[in-house]
Design an enzyme around this catalytic site. Structure first.
Site, mmCIF file in Angstrom:
data_model
loop_
_atom_site.group_PDB
_atom_site.id
_atom_site.type_symbol
_atom_site.label_atom_id
_atom_site.label_comp_id
_atom_site.label_asym_id
_atom_site.label_seq_id
_atom_site.Cartn_x
_atom_site.Cartn_y
_atom_site.Cartn_z
ATOM 1 N N HIS A 49 0.805 -1.223 0.000
ATOM 2 C CA HIS A 49 0.000 0.000 0.000
ATOM 3 C C HIS A 49 0.839 1.275 0.000
ATOM 4 O O HIS A 49 1.899 1.344 0.611
ATOM 5 C CB HIS A 49 -0.934 0.014 1.215
ATOM 6 C CG HIS A 49 -0.202 -0.013 2.536
ATOM 7 N ND1 HIS A 49 0.291 1.117 3.135
ATOM 8 C CD2 HIS A 49 0.107 -1.041 3.353
ATOM 9 C CE1 HIS A 49 0.867 0.803 4.285
ATOM 10 N NE2 HIS A 49 0.778 -0.511 4.441
ATOM 11 N N ASP A 50 0.345 2.277 -0.701
ATOM 12 C CA ASP A 50 0.931 3.622 -0.736
ATOM 13 C C ASP A 50 2.320 3.652 -1.363
ATOM 14 O O ASP A 50 3.036 4.653 -1.224
ATOM 15 C CB ASP A 50 0.995 4.242 0.666
ATOM 16 C CG ASP A 50 -0.358 4.244 1.363
ATOM 17 O OD1 ASP A 50 -1.290 4.837 0.816
ATOM 18 O OD2 ASP A 50 -0.476 3.633 2.446
ATOM 19 N N GLY B 196 5.129 -1.349 2.520
ATOM 20 C CA GLY B 196 4.272 -0.182 2.402
ATOM 21 C C GLY B 196 5.035 1.129 2.378
ATOM 22 O O GLY B 196 6.067 1.280 3.034
#
Length: 270
Positions: free
Chosen positions: A120-121, A138
């Site tokens: 994520h991100d 992440g």
């Protein structure tokens, strides 16, 4: 458009007329598939995934799934944004962002090999190669023209500088500066990525300036703050030198230490 009869495509998905959706693919709501993009087979595009032009996603890849973050609320609408001309191979897993303002992003002309994971991100720039079974945690930030070998693990919030090369099985716990090669567990800088810079067309005089910059940082006997002050006082007009200085100045995790860099040879021979 070509959509195989076994594929499941949500009515709200926007599929370009020249795109191809192969057998057993699943395309969820609020997905965009751009011009010329191909999903081979059994590919899943989760809600919030945006694919640009001329991408090819190979068998079994999963794009834009829920972040593996215990604080994430599944009702939050976030995105995975992928640019143009990317190859994403079998079994790759890429998760969307945790907040609307922090989408996971992938640029253009990248080659992401089988079973790699971008969490994520995360951010991947342009012209990046990621080899089999590499794990990018992440909120990582991968620059441009980076080569990441197989079985590499990059720590959460890690940054990987432009034109760097990460050797196989490296454990990355600090930021990797631009234009270098690193190796080990934990990884250390072992030299310049001269081959990568040559292939990218970086001129010999620029490569030599990069080498001289790292000699000041790693071999002058100055601490990092002093070395950066010295480099800034020299006011080099070369953008690559300024890129190195800026990378060190903006690091929050600290920058990977060196083991050996600069042997007195011209950088074109390293």
């Amino acid at each position: 458009m070509s959509i195989h009869p076994t594929a499941i495509v949500h009515p709200s998905a926007k599929i370009h007329e020249s795109a191809t959706i192969g057998p057993f693919c699943i395309v969820e709501a609020d997905v965009v598939v751009g011009e010329g993009t191909i999903l081979d087979s059994s590919v899943v595009l989760h809600s919030g995934t945006i694919l640009g032009k001329n991408n090819r996603i190979f068998h079994g890849a999963s794009m834009g799934g829920l972040p593996q973050d215990l604080s994430f609320k599944s009702e939050t609408k976030t995105q995975l944004i992928i640019g143009d001309n990317n190859l994403i191979r079998e079994g790759a897993i890429i998760h969307r962002g945790t907040k609307p303002e922090t989408p996971t992003t992938i640029g253009n002309n990248n080659y992401l090999m089988g079973n790699m994971h971008l969490a994520h991100d995360g951010k991947i720039g342009n012209h990046v190669i990621v080899v089999q079974n590499t794990i990018l945690a992440g909120v990582v930030d991968i620059g441009n023209y980076v080569f990441i070998s197989g079985l590499v693990a990059v720590h959460q919030f890690g940054r990987i500088g432009d034109y760097s090369m990460l050797a196989g099985c490296s454990k990355i716990v600090k930021d990797v500066p631009p234009y270098v090669t690193i190796d080990g567990n934990p990884a250390t800088v072992i030299g310049l990525n001269a081959v990568g810079m040559k292939r990218a067309g970086i001129a010999p005089e620029v490569r030599n300036a990069i080498k001289a910059t790292y000699k000041v940082i790693y071999h002058s006997g100055l601490n990092t703050k002093q070395a950066l002050a010295k480099l800034k006082s020299e006011n080099s007009p070369i953008p690559e030198v300024q890129n190195i200085i800026r990378f060190f100045e903006t690091s929050k995790r600290g920058v990977t230490d060196h083991r050996q860099i600069g042997s007195g040879k011209d950088s074109s021979d390293e």
